[in-house]
Scaffold this active site. Sequence first.
Site, PDB file in Angstrom:
ATOM      1  N   GLY A 113       0.403   7.029   3.012  1.00 29.29           N
ATOM      2  CA  GLY A 113      -0.356   8.268   2.878  1.00 29.29           C
ATOM      3  C   GLY A 113       0.534   9.496   2.846  1.00 29.29           C
ATOM      4  O   GLY A 113       0.263  10.454   2.107  1.00 29.29           O
ATOM      5  N   VAL A 114       1.612   9.479   3.628  1.00 26.40           N
ATOM      6  CA  VAL A 114       2.501  10.655   3.644  1.00 26.40           C
ATOM      7  C   VAL A 114       3.163  10.868   2.287  1.00 26.40           C
ATOM      8  O   VAL A 114       3.441  12.011   1.891  1.00 26.40           O
ATOM      9  CB  VAL A 114       3.568  10.518   4.749  1.00 26.40           C
ATOM     10  CG1 VAL A 114       2.927  10.581   6.122  1.00 26.40           C
ATOM     11  CG2 VAL A 114       4.365   9.219   4.593  1.00 26.40           C
ATOM     12  N   ILE A 117       0.854  -1.183   0.000  1.00 24.14           N
ATOM     13  CA  ILE A 117       0.000   0.000   0.000  1.00 24.14           C
ATOM     14  C   ILE A 117       0.892   1.235   0.000  1.00 24.14           C
ATOM     15  O   ILE A 117       1.846   1.321   0.774  1.00 24.14           O
ATOM     16  CB  ILE A 117      -0.920   0.023   1.243  1.00 24.14           C
ATOM     17  CG1 ILE A 117      -1.877  -1.172   1.221  1.00 24.14           C
ATOM     18  CG2 ILE A 117      -1.709   1.325   1.305  1.00 24.14           C
ATOM     19  CD1 ILE A 117      -2.749  -1.265   2.459  1.00 24.14           C
TER      20      ILE A 117
END
Length: 224
Positions: free
Chosen positions: A136-137, A133
């Site tokens: 997010g950062v 995955i």
Amino acid sequence: MASMAVSQSIFSTLTSQRGFENASLPWPSSMLKHSLVVSRSNSLSTHFNKTRNTSFITNCASPEKNDTPIELRYPAFPTVMDINQIREILPHRFPFLLVDRVIEYNPGVSVVAIKNVTINDNFFPGHFPERPIMPGVLMVEAMAQVGGLVMLQPEVGGSRENFFFAGIDKVRFRKPVIAGDTLVMRMTLIKLQKRFGIAKMEGKAYVGGDVVCEGEFLMATGSE
């Protein structure tokens, strides 16, 4: 005998008034009613089955046949800036350059760019080994780099030597981004204060038309 005749006469009158006229039939009126109900029920059931079968056939036959091979159906993203042009603007380099192509550019207003997410990206071995995955950062960083393509243009007056990611607000991650996805990022300039060298931008990232990340970004800009 007279009483029986009177009874038959009364029964005949009642049945004729009710519209049955079944005095001569070999079964009582209650059985006749039941027979009519069953017959009507069977008729409705047959009609429903025919309608359902017709609908099923129609639904199965409705999609139009497309003889074009799937690899020829979908055009590629346009190229407004390729990776070489992006490298001339952004100071980032491997492994931290997270923009592959610009597909739309409105000078001093907005940029739309893409990041092709592949299993060869260097963050996947650790995030996560069993379920790759995109962190997010790094999605936020990629969006900030797209914002940099707006801010480092002559229309805005930014500089590679004095350009910083200053802050984020209202960031939300909607869906995971995995290997094989194409991250499409739009960054729009909302407010620019040249006097203080601060720019506010709005960003959204998509995969397949679905929003996967969004937020507000602050950029610190300046001149050489």
